[in-house]
Scaffold this active site. Structure first.
Site, PDB file in Angstrom:
ATOM      1  N   LYS A   1       0.865  -1.193   0.000  1.00 48.68           N
ATOM      2  CA  LYS A   1       0.000   0.000   0.000  1.00 48.68           C
ATOM      3  C   LYS A   1       0.893   1.230   0.000  1.00 48.68           C
ATOM      4  O   LYS A   1       1.697   1.424   0.905  1.00 48.68           O
ATOM      5  CB  LYS A   1      -0.922   0.005   1.224  1.00 48.68           C
ATOM      6  CG  LYS A   1      -1.692   1.323   1.407  1.00 48.68           C
ATOM      7  CD  LYS A   1      -2.621   1.310   2.628  1.00 48.68           C
ATOM      8  CE  LYS A   1      -3.210   2.699   2.884  1.00 48.68           C
ATOM      9  NZ  LYS A   1      -4.086   2.754   4.073  1.00 48.68           N
TER      10      LYS A   1
ATOM     11  N   ASP B   1      -2.338  10.315   3.490  1.00 50.42           N
ATOM     12  CA  ASP B   1      -3.748   9.975   3.675  1.00 50.42           C
ATOM     13  C   ASP B   1      -4.442  11.018   4.548  1.00 50.42           C
ATOM     14  O   ASP B   1      -4.341  10.975   5.775  1.00 50.42           O
ATOM     15  CB  ASP B   1      -3.857   8.575   4.319  1.00 50.42           C
ATOM     16  CG  ASP B   1      -5.314   8.153   4.509  1.00 50.42           C
ATOM     17  OD1 ASP B   1      -6.208   8.815   3.941  1.00 50.42           O
ATOM     18  OD2 ASP B   1      -5.537   7.150   5.222  1.00 50.42           O
TER      19      ASP B   1
ATOM     20  N   LYS C   1      -9.805  13.242   8.012  1.00 51.29           N
ATOM     21  CA  LYS C   1      -9.308  12.829   9.329  1.00 51.29           C
ATOM     22  C   LYS C   1      -9.239  14.045  10.255  1.00 51.29           C
ATOM     23  O   LYS C   1      -9.061  15.165   9.783  1.00 51.29           O
ATOM     24  CB  LYS C   1      -7.890  12.257   9.196  1.00 51.29           C
ATOM     25  CG  LYS C   1      -7.825  10.877   8.588  1.00 51.29           C
ATOM     26  CD  LYS C   1      -6.396  10.363   8.594  1.00 51.29           C
ATOM     27  CE  LYS C   1      -6.311   8.975   7.982  1.00 51.29           C
ATOM     28  NZ  LYS C   1      -7.022   7.946   8.733  1.00 51.29           N
TER      29      LYS C   1
ATOM     30  N   ASP D   1       1.687   6.377   5.538  1.00 58.11           N
ATOM     31  CA  ASP D   1       0.697   5.458   4.971  1.00 58.11           C
ATOM     32  C   ASP D   1       1.210   4.752   3.706  1.00 58.11           C
ATOM     33  O   ASP D   1       0.469   4.019   3.063  1.00 58.11           O
ATOM     34  CB  ASP D   1      -0.610   6.213   4.699  1.00 58.11           C
ATOM     35  CG  ASP D   1      -1.834   5.324   4.843  1.00 58.11           C
ATOM     36  OD1 ASP D   1      -1.725   4.241   5.452  1.00 58.11           O
ATOM     37  OD2 ASP D   1      -2.905   5.705   4.334  1.00 58.11           O
TER      38      ASP D   1
ATOM     39  N   ASP E   1     -12.036   7.462   3.693  1.00 53.21           N
ATOM     40  CA  ASP E   1     -10.822   7.197   4.471  1.00 53.21           C
ATOM     41  C   ASP E   1     -10.454   5.704   4.465  1.00 53.21           C
ATOM     42  O   ASP E   1      -9.369   5.326   4.897  1.00 53.21           O
ATOM     43  CB  ASP E   1     -11.013   7.707   5.909  1.00 53.21           C
ATOM     44  CG  ASP E   1      -9.703   7.872   6.654  1.00 53.21           C
ATOM     45  OD1 ASP E   1      -8.643   7.767   6.004  1.00 53.21           O
ATOM     46  OD2 ASP E   1      -9.741   8.097   7.872  1.00 53.21           O
TER      47      ASP E   1
ATOM     48  N   GLU F   1      -9.401   3.977   2.094  1.00 55.15           N
ATOM     49  CA  GLU F   1      -8.909   4.054   0.721  1.00 55.15           C
ATOM     50  C   GLU F   1      -7.894   2.963   0.404  1.00 55.15           C
ATOM     51  O   GLU F   1      -7.740   2.583  -0.752  1.00 55.15           O
ATOM     52  CB  GLU F   1      -8.286   5.435   0.466  1.00 55.15           C
ATOM     53  CG  GLU F   1      -6.816   5.611   0.912  1.00 55.15           C
ATOM     54  CD  GLU F   1      -6.603   5.458   2.402  1.00 55.15           C
ATOM     55  OE1 GLU F   1      -7.580   5.654   3.159  1.00 55.15           O
ATOM     56  OE2 GLU F   1      -5.477   5.125   2.834  1.00 55.15           O
TER      57      GLU F   1
ATOM     58  N   ARG G   1      -7.840  -0.246   0.972  1.00 56.16           N
ATOM     59  CA  ARG G   1      -8.434  -1.446   0.372  1.00 56.16           C
ATOM     60  C   ARG G   1      -8.866  -1.190  -1.071  1.00 56.16           C
ATOM     61  O   ARG G   1      -8.927  -2.112  -1.874  1.00 56.16           O
ATOM     62  CB  ARG G   1      -9.581  -1.945   1.257  1.00 56.16           C
ATOM     63  CG  ARG G   1     -10.703  -0.970   1.424  1.00 56.16           C
ATOM     64  CD  ARG G   1     -11.586  -1.271   2.637  1.00 56.16           C
ATOM     65  NE  ARG G   1     -11.012  -0.793   3.895  1.00 56.16           N
ATOM     66  CZ  ARG G   1     -11.589  -0.953   5.086  1.00 56.16           C
ATOM     67  NH1 ARG G   1     -12.735  -1.589   5.192  1.00 56.16           N
ATOM     68  NH2 ARG G   1     -11.013  -0.490   6.179  1.00 56.16           N
TER      69      ARG G   1
HETATM   70  N1  BES Z   1      -4.152   4.628   6.850  1.00 54.04           N
HETATM   71  C1  BES Z   1      -5.314   4.448   7.629  1.00 54.04           C
HETATM   72  C2  BES Z   1      -5.116   3.453   8.760  1.00 54.04           C
HETATM   73  C3  BES Z   1      -4.319   3.944   9.943  1.00 54.04           C
HETATM   74  C4  BES Z   1      -4.846   4.849  10.826  1.00 54.04           C
HETATM   75  C5  BES Z   1      -3.083   3.415  10.195  1.00 54.04           C
HETATM   76  C6  BES Z   1      -4.128   5.242  11.925  1.00 54.04           C
HETATM   77  C7  BES Z   1      -2.364   3.790  11.293  1.00 54.04           C
HETATM   78  C8  BES Z   1      -2.872   4.718  12.163  1.00 54.04           C
HETATM   79  C9  BES Z   1      -6.458   3.943   6.765  1.00 54.04           C
HETATM   80  O1  BES Z   1      -6.472   4.405   5.464  1.00 54.04           O
HETATM   81  C10 BES Z   1      -7.715   4.385   7.407  1.00 54.04           C
HETATM   82  O2  BES Z   1      -7.928   5.558   7.476  1.00 54.04           O
HETATM   83  N2  BES Z   1      -8.510   3.444   7.883  1.00 54.04           N
HETATM   84  C11 BES Z   1      -9.711   3.768   8.553  1.00 54.04           C
HETATM   85  C12 BES Z   1     -10.752   2.772   8.134  1.00 54.04           C
HETATM   86  C13 BES Z   1     -12.141   3.127   8.589  1.00 54.04           C
HETATM   87  C14 BES Z   1     -12.629   4.360   7.878  1.00 54.04           C
HETATM   88  C15 BES Z   1     -13.049   1.966   8.322  1.00 54.04           C
HETATM   89  C16 BES Z   1      -9.441   3.683  10.057  1.00 54.04           C
HETATM   90  O3  BES Z   1      -8.713   2.789  10.488  1.00 54.04           O
HETATM   91  O4  BES Z   1      -9.947   4.534  10.774  1.00 54.04           O
HETATM   92 ZN    ZN Z   2      -4.709   4.943   4.674  1.00 49.57          ZN
HETATM   93 MN    MN Z   3      -7.471   6.253   5.283  1.00 47.11          MN
END
Ligand code: BES
Ligand code: ZN
Ligand code: MN
Length: 488
Positions: free
Chosen positions: A262, A267, A274, A285, A344, A346, A348
């Site tokens: 990834k 992000d 966020k 990210d 967010d 994204e 996947r």
């Molecule tokens: N890159 C983030 C995941 C992340 C967040 C990694 C904080 C490390 C620390 C990912 O793209 C994301 O934002 N995931 C969301 C998914 C949710 C919207 C279902 C998350 O984990 O909040």
């Molecule tokens: Zn992300």
């Molecule tokens: Mn994200």
């Protein structure tokens, strides 16, 4: 860093620093005794004063005025044979204590470790020294890198030389791959864009004859039907890139392992923006991408007889007038439609199309690496990578590689029961599950695109970087993946 191994006599060893161990009762090993004798008992006398900590891994530098070595670094070991984890702890404490000297020669292979051979010990020492000597200095005016340039391992007997050298080479490659991953991870989002990663891949291919790189741009992705991938990039002014690096170390009939990283170079969350606190850490990210670069770097250094493809799904996730909106429906390369309920989620979206694309390599195994979910950090913290696999053998092999290197993973479930969380009223699936089991439902989303091959998913959201005072990329899981590839 230059690593080497040889049989050497400590009393004749020229070095800025020689490294010896002392056990919990204050007893020196064979080389420690020889050095002590050569300098008139100074070492023993100083140790008797009791300044060296009793805890395993405590260190102390003793300046030497007699003999060819300028100082001795004494490190505390245990009462008897060490466990693998103890030896690793000792190696990393040693590496941190020695990184400020110009060169060093270690006599630590004399230590005994349970269930490990001398090649493993050499690998751990080289990896620890290589990792400790890394510092991010690119944007710090006047910052010097650590001076340690040469690390020599004393080998107790010449018949062990060959196996020690083999372990040393793996450990050195492990560190250099991990350090590349750390450097790419630590780079800020305004430098490390998808195009920057593409240029990095091209530069690597230029240097190594067994490596080729191709980069698919947005137009090419469009023609392949990668609607999920492109939906992430369309809010950003930075063009996306699907980078493919192909290492050919075996005959073309040997099926490759494919690693998918990834590579969200920043992000923001997109329209599902966020919160501001610690958002800077979303430059990390792309640590999944960084780790596959790191593995590739280690592989081209070692040139093992295997075929490896590394795919990097690179894009920037931004909010703008052109960005995807919650409720938008896109068609993935597989033909499956996805309702984007949260922009967010994204990772996947870029991964599902890359995983579909990966099938064209007819791979033996596909492993994706991604900072995929905050939920994984809640579940496992930063000690373990979250591991998902649709085959038990693959899961076991990755766990074992993690144990051997100390870069560990913990298996999580991919049960069908979790799949219903992704059902959508409007499309084939939605891109988020509920509040519960967020790391699992993200993996379940990916599993819908990987049914035709053997696959594992590594959620490195917790393990890829440290926050707080030691903020920075860790280089994980380069060590685990390299070990896995070499053990196959
Ligand atoms: N890159 C983030 C995941 C992340 C967040 C990694 C904080 C490390 C620390 C990912 O793209 C994301 O934002 N995931 C969301 C998914 C949710 C919207 C279902 C998350 O984990 O909040
Ligand atoms: Zn992300
Ligand atoms: Mn994200």
């Amino acid at each position: 860093m230059r690593f080497s191994a040889k049989v050497s006599d400590i009393s004749k060893q020229r070095a800025a620093c020689v490294i010896i161990a002392v056990d919990s009762k204050g007893k020196l090993g064979a080389s420690g005794k020889a050095l002590d004798a050569a300098c008139g008992g100074t070492i023993d006398e100083i140790l008797k004063r009791g300044d060296l900590g009793l805890k395993l891994g405590s260190t102390m530098v003793i300046p030497l005025t007699e003999g060819p070595a300028q100082r001795a670094l004494v490190v505390r070991s245990g009462p008897g044979a060490l466990s693998q984890a103890e030896f690793r702890k000792l190696a990393s404490a040693t590496a941190n204590a020695v990184k400020g000297f110009k060169d060093a020669c270690s006599y630590l292979l004399e230590l005994e470790v349970d269930d490990a051979d001398i090649a493993w010990q050499a690998q751990q020492l080289a990896a620890a020294v290589g990792l400790a000597s890394y510092k991010f200095t690119r944007y710090q005016t006047g910052a010097d890198p650590y001076p340690l340039a040469k690390f020599t391992l004393h080998v107790p007997a010449s018949k062990m030389l060959k196996t020690v050298k083999a372990g040393l080479a793996v450990g050195a490659a492990q560190a250099s791959g991990s350090n590349l991953a750390r450097e790419l991870g630590n780079l800020p989002g305004n430098t490390c864009t998808p195009s920057y990663l593409a240029a990095q891949a091209r530069a690597m291919a230029k240097k190594h004859p067994k490596l080729t790189t191709t980069v698919l741009d947005g137009k090419k992705m469009q023609s392949l039907g990668m609607g999920a991938f492109l939906s992430v990039a369309k809010g950003s002014d930075e063009p996306p890139a699907l980078i493919a690096m192909h290492y050919k170390g075996a005959s073309s009939s040997t099926k490759p392992v494919v690693l998918v990283g990834k590579g969200i170079t920043f992000d923001t969350g997109g329209i599902s923006l966020k919160p501001g606190l610690a958002m800077d850490e979303m430059k990390f990210d792309m640590c999944g991408a960084a780790s596959v670069f790191g593995v590739m770097q280690a592989i081209v250094e070692l040139e093992p007889a295997l075929n490896l493809v590394c795919l990097v799904a690179a894009a920037e996730n931004m909010p703008s007038g052109g960005a995807s909106k919650p409720g938008d429906i896109v068609t993935s390369m597989s033909g499956k439609t996805i309702e984007i309920l949260n922009t967010d989620a994204e990772g996947r979206l870029v991964l599902c199309d890359t995983l579909t694309y990966a099938a064209k390599y007819k791979p033996e195994i596909i492993i994706d690496v991604a900072t995929l979910t905050g939920a994984c950090v809640i579940a496992l913290g930063n000690h373990a990578t979250g591991l998902y696999a649709n085959q038990d053998q693959l899961a076991q092999d990755l766990i074992a590689a993690g144990e051997r290197t100390g870069d560990r993973a913990w298996r999580m479930p991919l049960w069908d029961e979790y799949q219903t969380a992704l059902d959508s009223n409007f499309a084939d699936m939605q891109n988020i599950g509920g509040r519960e089991a967020g790391s699992v439902t993200a993996a379940c989303f990916l599993a819908r695109f990987t049914e035709s091959y053997t696959w594992a998913h590594l959620d490195i959201a917790g393990s890829a970087w440290n926050s707080g005072a030691a903020k920075g990329a860790t280089g994980r899981p380069v060590s685990m993946l390299l070990e896995y590839l070499l053990q196959r």
